[in-house]
Design a protein around this motif. Sequence first.
Motif, PDB file in Angstrom:
ATOM      1  N   HIS A  38       0.819  -1.219   0.000  1.00  0.00           N
ATOM      2  CA  HIS A  38       0.000   0.000   0.000  1.00  0.00           C
ATOM      3  C   HIS A  38       0.852   1.267   0.000  1.00  0.00           C
ATOM      4  N   ALA A  39       2.160   1.167   0.366  1.00  0.00           N
ATOM      5  CA  ALA A  39       3.034   2.338   0.394  1.00  0.00           C
ATOM      6  C   ALA A  39       3.696   2.605  -0.960  1.00  0.00           C
ATOM      7  N   VAL A  40       3.648   1.642  -1.865  1.00  0.00           N
ATOM      8  CA  VAL A  40       4.286   1.794  -3.174  1.00  0.00           C
ATOM      9  C   VAL A  40       3.274   2.389  -4.144  1.00  0.00           C
ATOM     10  N   ARG A  41       3.652   3.500  -4.705  1.00  0.00           N
ATOM     11  CA  ARG A  41       2.761   4.188  -5.626  1.00  0.00           C
ATOM     12  C   ARG A  41       3.257   3.956  -7.047  1.00  0.00           C
ATOM     13  N   PRO A  42       2.421   3.438  -7.926  1.00  0.00           N
ATOM     14  CA  PRO A  42       2.852   3.216  -9.310  1.00  0.00           C
ATOM     15  C   PRO A  42       3.246   4.538  -9.978  1.00  0.00           C
ATOM     16  N   LEU A  43       4.081   4.415 -10.978  1.00  0.00           N
ATOM     17  CA  LEU A  43       4.497   5.604 -11.726  1.00  0.00           C
ATOM     18  C   LEU A  43       3.366   6.083 -12.614  1.00  0.00           C
ATOM     19  N   ALA A  44       3.226   7.399 -12.679  1.00  0.00           N
ATOM     20  CA  ALA A  44       2.315   7.996 -13.651  1.00  0.00           C
ATOM     21  C   ALA A  44       2.966   7.841 -15.020  1.00  0.00           C
ATOM     22  N   ALA A  45       2.208   7.975 -16.051  1.00  0.00           N
ATOM     23  CA  ALA A  45       2.720   7.774 -17.418  1.00  0.00           C
ATOM     24  C   ALA A  45       3.889   8.705 -17.720  1.00  0.00           C
ATOM     25  N   GLU A  90       5.922  10.100 -15.518  1.00  0.00           N
ATOM     26  CA  GLU A  90       7.053   9.678 -14.695  1.00  0.00           C
ATOM     27  C   GLU A  90       7.744   8.470 -15.315  1.00  0.00           C
ATOM     28  N   GLU A  91       6.963   7.513 -15.755  1.00  0.00           N
ATOM     29  CA  GLU A  91       7.540   6.327 -16.371  1.00  0.00           C
ATOM     30  C   GLU A  91       8.283   6.676 -17.654  1.00  0.00           C
ATOM     31  N   ALA A  92       7.754   7.602 -18.417  1.00  0.00           N
ATOM     32  CA  ALA A  92       8.421   8.023 -19.654  1.00  0.00           C
ATOM     33  C   ALA A  92       9.795   8.616 -19.348  1.00  0.00           C
ATOM     34  N   VAL A  93       9.877   9.421 -18.289  1.00  0.00           N
ATOM     35  CA  VAL A  93      11.169  10.003 -17.899  1.00  0.00           C
ATOM     36  C   VAL A  93      12.129   8.906 -17.456  1.00  0.00           C
ATOM     37  N   VAL A  94      11.664   8.011 -16.597  1.00  0.00           N
ATOM     38  CA  VAL A  94      12.514   6.943 -16.076  1.00  0.00           C
ATOM     39  C   VAL A  94      13.023   6.042 -17.202  1.00  0.00           C
ATOM     40  N   ARG A  95      12.183   5.753 -18.169  1.00  0.00           N
ATOM     41  CA  ARG A  95      12.601   4.896 -19.284  1.00  0.00           C
ATOM     42  C   ARG A  95      13.492   5.628 -20.280  1.00  0.00           C
ATOM     43  N   SER A  96      13.343   6.929 -20.377  1.00  0.00           N
ATOM     44  CA  SER A  96      14.156   7.707 -21.315  1.00  0.00           C
ATOM     45  C   SER A  96      15.557   7.971 -20.793  1.00  0.00           C
ATOM     46  N   LEU A  97      15.716   8.008 -19.495  1.00  0.00           N
ATOM     47  CA  LEU A  97      17.009   8.354 -18.910  1.00  0.00           C
ATOM     48  C   LEU A  97      18.147   7.428 -19.339  1.00  0.00           C
ATOM     49  N   PRO A  98      17.987   6.099 -19.281  1.00  0.00           N
ATOM     50  CA  PRO A  98      19.093   5.248 -19.749  1.00  0.00           C
ATOM     51  C   PRO A  98      19.420   5.470 -21.234  1.00  0.00           C
ATOM     52  N   LEU A  99      18.416   5.764 -22.027  1.00  0.00           N
ATOM     53  CA  LEU A  99      18.667   6.059 -23.439  1.00  0.00           C
ATOM     54  C   LEU A  99      19.531   7.307 -23.579  1.00  0.00           C
ATOM     55  N   LEU A 100      19.206   8.333 -22.796  1.00  0.00           N
ATOM     56  CA  LEU A 100      19.971   9.582 -22.826  1.00  0.00           C
ATOM     57  C   LEU A 100      21.406   9.354 -22.362  1.00  0.00           C
ATOM     58  N   ILE A 101      21.549   8.637 -21.256  1.00  0.00           N
ATOM     59  CA  ILE A 101      22.876   8.395 -20.691  1.00  0.00           C
ATOM     60  C   ILE A 101      23.767   7.654 -21.687  1.00  0.00           C
ATOM     61  N   TYR A 102      23.184   6.802 -22.492  1.00  0.00           N
ATOM     62  CA  TYR A 102      23.938   6.044 -23.486  1.00  0.00           C
ATOM     63  C   TYR A 102      24.122   6.836 -24.782  1.00  0.00           C
ATOM     64  N   ALA A 103      23.044   7.419 -25.285  1.00  0.00           N
ATOM     65  CA  ALA A 103      23.069   8.013 -26.624  1.00  0.00           C
ATOM     66  C   ALA A 103      23.755   9.376 -26.692  1.00  0.00           C
ATOM     67  N   LEU A 104      23.563  10.221 -25.692  1.00  0.00           N
ATOM     68  CA  LEU A 104      24.112  11.579 -25.772  1.00  0.00           C
ATOM     69  C   LEU A 104      25.641  11.597 -25.840  1.00  0.00           C
ATOM     70  N   PRO A 105      26.336  10.918 -24.937  1.00  0.00           N
ATOM     71  CA  PRO A 105      27.801  10.922 -25.054  1.00  0.00           C
ATOM     72  C   PRO A 105      28.290  10.330 -26.385  1.00  0.00           C
ATOM     73  N   ARG A 106      27.613   9.289 -26.865  1.00  0.00           N
ATOM     74  CA  ARG A 106      28.012   8.703 -28.157  1.00  0.00           C
ATOM     75  C   ARG A 106      27.817   9.694 -29.300  1.00  0.00           C
ATOM     76  N   ALA A 107      26.701  10.432 -29.291  1.00  0.00           N
ATOM     77  CA  ALA A 107      26.429  11.396 -30.354  1.00  0.00           C
ATOM     78  C   ALA A 107      27.455  12.525 -30.341  1.00  0.00           C
ATOM     79  N   ILE A 108      27.761  13.044 -29.174  1.00  0.00           N
ATOM     80  CA  ILE A 108      28.750  14.131 -29.075  1.00  0.00           C
ATOM     81  C   ILE A 108      30.128  13.606 -29.446  1.00  0.00           C
ATOM     82  N   ASP A 109      30.464  12.418 -28.974  1.00  0.00           N
ATOM     83  CA  ASP A 109      31.758  11.831 -29.320  1.00  0.00           C
ATOM     84  C   ASP A 109      31.872  11.604 -30.827  1.00  0.00           C
ATOM     85  N   GLY A 110      30.804  11.118 -31.435  1.00  0.00           N
ATOM     86  CA  GLY A 110      30.825  10.903 -32.885  1.00  0.00           C
ATOM     87  C   GLY A 110      31.040  12.195 -33.654  1.00  0.00           C
TER      88      GLY A 110
END
Length: 155
Positions: free
Chosen positions: A10-17, A19-39
């Motif tokens: 009852h203490a765990v609150r599901p992510l709103a849509a 919030e989930e979009a941000v959480v799922r996008s973050l690993p993509l950003l962490i991986y893709a942004l440095p590669r794009a700038i490095d490229g």
Amino acid sequence: MTSNPAPPAHAVRPLAADEEAVVRSLPLLIYALPRAIDGAMTQEQNMSATEYLALMHLSEAPDRRLRMGDLSSACEMSLSGTTRIVHRLEKDGYIRRVRCDHDGRSYHAALTESGFARLEQAWPSNLAAVRRHFLDHLTDIDLKTFAAALRKVAT
């Protein structure tokens, strides 16, 4: 070894849509942004983004020099990775290693005039890549608040 018990269901609150979009996008950003700038940096300047960062941090340091461990921390790299970058930049004449005055076992990485000139030459490419791959996508966001939130998460 003891593990922390899971919070009651009852203490765990599901992510709103959004919030989930941000959480799922973050690993993509962490991986893709440095590669794009490095490229972009590799293609336009024949210099990696990490090499650029090393030169940048040295240019901002007192006397344009940092202990190898401090440069490693500034670049968010291992000491061995930083040593490899410094060795490459040293071969090109952009950095020189100088024995530390206070501790004969340690070295500083020192930016040379040639290294500072190379940094100035590469700066427009880095800026353009950062804008193109990141900042241009944040036009409707309060950047001051966003930066504060990122710092808060990082610390």
